[in-house]
Design an enzyme around this catalytic site. Structure first.
Site, PDB file in Angstrom:
ATOM      1  N   CYS A 136      -6.335  -2.983   2.436  1.00 35.27           N
ATOM      2  CA  CYS A 136      -5.370  -2.815   3.479  1.00 35.27           C
ATOM      3  C   CYS A 136      -6.507  -2.906   4.556  1.00 35.27           C
ATOM      4  O   CYS A 136      -7.416  -4.096   4.967  1.00 35.27           O
ATOM      5  CB  CYS A 136      -4.418  -1.396   4.492  1.00 35.27           C
ATOM      6  SG  CYS A 136      -3.737  -1.832   5.756  1.00 35.27           S
ATOM      7  N   GLU A 155       0.615  -1.284   0.415  1.00 33.41           N
ATOM      8  CA  GLU A 155      -0.111   0.258  -0.038  1.00 33.41           C
ATOM      9  C   GLU A 155       0.840   1.312  -0.023  1.00 33.41           C
ATOM     10  O   GLU A 155       1.877   1.200   0.137  1.00 33.41           O
ATOM     11  CB  GLU A 155      -0.633   0.250   1.450  1.00 33.41           C
ATOM     12  CG  GLU A 155      -1.621   1.349   1.500  1.00 33.41           C
ATOM     13  CD  GLU A 155      -2.558   0.762   3.081  1.00 33.41           C
ATOM     14  OE1 GLU A 155      -2.215   0.267   3.541  1.00 33.41           O
ATOM     15  OE2 GLU A 155      -3.403   2.053   2.968  1.00 33.41           O
ATOM     16  N   LYS A 157      -9.538   2.258  -2.391  1.00 27.20           N
ATOM     17  CA  LYS A 157      -9.909   2.026  -0.551  1.00 27.20           C
ATOM     18  C   LYS A 157     -11.377   2.090  -0.638  1.00 27.20           C
ATOM     19  O   LYS A 157     -12.059   3.318  -0.062  1.00 27.20           O
ATOM     20  CB  LYS A 157      -9.057   2.874   0.067  1.00 27.20           C
ATOM     21  CG  LYS A 157      -8.646   1.531   1.558  1.00 27.20           C
ATOM     22  CD  LYS A 157      -7.267   2.448   2.391  1.00 27.20           C
ATOM     23  CE  LYS A 157      -7.101   1.908   3.560  1.00 27.20           C
ATOM     24  NZ  LYS A 157      -5.476   2.050   4.335  1.00 27.20           N
TER      25      LYS A 157
HETATM   26  N1  URP Z   1      -3.586   1.447   6.209  1.00 33.08           N
HETATM   27  C1  URP Z   1      -4.358   0.572   6.654  1.00 33.08           C
HETATM   28  O1  URP Z   1      -5.138   0.807   6.580  1.00 33.08           O
HETATM   29  N2  URP Z   1      -3.473   0.314   8.179  1.00 33.08           N
HETATM   30  C2  URP Z   1      -5.243   0.489   8.982  1.00 33.08           C
HETATM   31  C3  URP Z   1      -4.466  -1.013  10.259  1.00 33.08           C
HETATM   32  C4  URP Z   1      -4.661  -2.411   9.537  1.00 33.08           C
HETATM   33  O2  URP Z   1      -6.283  -2.685   9.313  1.00 33.08           O
HETATM   34  O3  URP Z   1      -4.398  -3.570  10.088  1.00 33.08           O
END
Ligand code: URP
Length: 414
Positions: free
Chosen positions: A263, A149, A226
């Site tokens: 993510c 990401e 996203k």
């Molecule tokens: N980049 C992101 O969405 N991180 C959030 C934490 C996770 O989902 O583990």
């Protein structure tokens, strides 16, 4: 299952940690309590042989096979200081369909320059690093490669500052990163999934967390964004961009139908489901997530999604600690600090029958190559019938009601 020796380091950045020991398990978290008993984690080093540990097999350790790679790829990976692992998932032979063998490549890496280096130098260094890893992926016969990401930048959203971080945003259609990926895609006849911070110049210059999908022809096939923006810990991403309005697109490539669940979307089973209902055979999950927050969830979520949706899933996380120039607070009463915590890598691939590869290192850059027989998706669908037995229309109706302001939960009381 092979026998591996392991050096368990203390702390997330410990030296000398080997992934050998993970050959029978997805990660340390997945190793059986039986296998772990007797391990003295407080001692800096321990040698551990996993051969024939029934606990690991019972927990669904990797039961595919290791892939042989060209020596040149192994030498290049070693010289360029990144881990290179490769595995194959087989499916049953069918009479009417030939095997549909393709190779995916998952890339995890740390940032190269400190976040206070000039933006263009940081991006340039990451471009060069990714180009050399993709070159090795090509030597390994990879057909589809996916990066982590927001791969062109430090994960600076914890700071809540705008400049200079918003300067890392680029056009998904013709920004410098997309142009580099187009070149790589065409040169290596490889589909490239490139997750970036996007600046949407056609719509008020706004930012998005986007994955650009570039065809092996070098053309931009499209983009996806996203869907779920985290509101947890230091993941202050809502300061920068909104949730996608593009839905759950699936991209038809010569190497299968692919989707990208960025993510935090991996915590949402319905998000995976929607990509799957649109026909995804492989769902990539490019991530940036830190140890204390999510490492206990990591081995489970993408693997479970592969089972539940009869598809392959590819979970990718960045590596290392990123130190920011100015302190920020986490809104938890604790002292201000300059880093986010430890990005623990551990990228892996899961198959629709629940098998998964070992994870890449927690500490090193890496390329994970996995050969998939896409026929396994339909074979698992025919076996388990989750698409057939899922009561999607009933859920849709009930969800529509539950989303109404006057909804009352269906609880039966005496
Ligand atoms: N980049 C992101 O969405 N991180 C959030 C934490 C996770 O989902 O583990």
């Amino acid at each position: 299952m092979s026998c591996g020796s392991v050096t368990l380091a203390q702390g997330p950045e410990g030296q000398g940690q080997s992934t050998d020991f993970l050959r029978g398990a997805g990660s340390l978290a997945e190793a059986s309590p039986l296998a772990l008993s007797g391990l003295k984690l407080e001692t800096p080093c321990v040698t551990w042989c996993l051969r024939g540990d029934p606990g690991l097999l019972a927990q669904g350790g990797f039961q595919g096979r290791k892939l042989d790679l060209p020596l040149s790829a192994l030498v290049n990976a070693s010289q360029q200081d990144f881990e290179l692992l490769a595995f194959a998932f087989e499916a049953s032979e069918e009479q009417l369909r030939p095997a549909r063998l393709i190779r995916v490549g998952l890339v995890q890496n740390r940032i190269l320059l400190p976040p206070d280096a000039p933006v263009s130098e940081q991006v340039g260094a990451l471009h060069r690093r990714i180009a050399e890893i993709v070159e090795v992926a090509a030597q390994c016969g990879v057909n589809i490669v996916c990066f982590q990401e927001a791969w062109t930048m430090p994960f600076a959203f914890c700071t809540r500052e705008k400049l200079p971080w918003t300067e890392f945003a680029e056009s998904a259609e013709d920004g410098p990163t997309t142009r580099l990926c187009q070149k790589l895609a065409k040169t290596h006849n490889m589909v490239v999934v490139s997750p970036i911070l996007e600046r949407d110049e056609a719509h008020g210059d706004v930012l998005w967390n986007t994955a650009v999908v570039i065809s092996n022809s070098g053309a931009v096939l499209g983009k996806t964004r996203k869907n779920h923006i985290p509101r947890v810990g230091d993941f202050n991403e809502a300061t920068y961009y909104m949730e996608s309005t593009l839905g759950h697109p699936v991209f038809q490539t010569p190497f299968g139908r692919i989707a990208v669940n960025i993510c935090y979307g991996r915590h949402h089973p319905l998000n995976w489901l929607m990509y799957s209902l649109n026909g995804a055979e492989i769902i990539f999950n490019p991530s940036a997530t830190t140890g204390e927050l999510s490492e206990s969830l990591w081995p489970i979520e993408a693997r479970n999604a592969a089972i539940a949706n009869h598809c392959f899933t590819c979970a990718i996380n960045r590596v290392g600690v990123e130190h920011f120039p100015r302190e920020f607070t986490s809104g938890d009463g604790k002292p201000a600090h300059r880093d986010f915590g430890y990005f623990y890598g551990s990228s892996y691939v899961s198959a629709p029958d629940g098998r998964r590869t070992p994870g890449l290192s927690r500490t090193r850059d890496g390329l994970l190559v996995a050969q998939l027989d896409l026929n396994l998706c339909r074979q698992m669908g025919d076996l388990w019938n989750f698409k057939m037995t899922g009561r999607h229309a009933m859920y849709a109706e009930e969800l529509a009601k539950a989303s109404q302001p006057d909804y009352r939960p269906h609880i039966i009381k005496e």
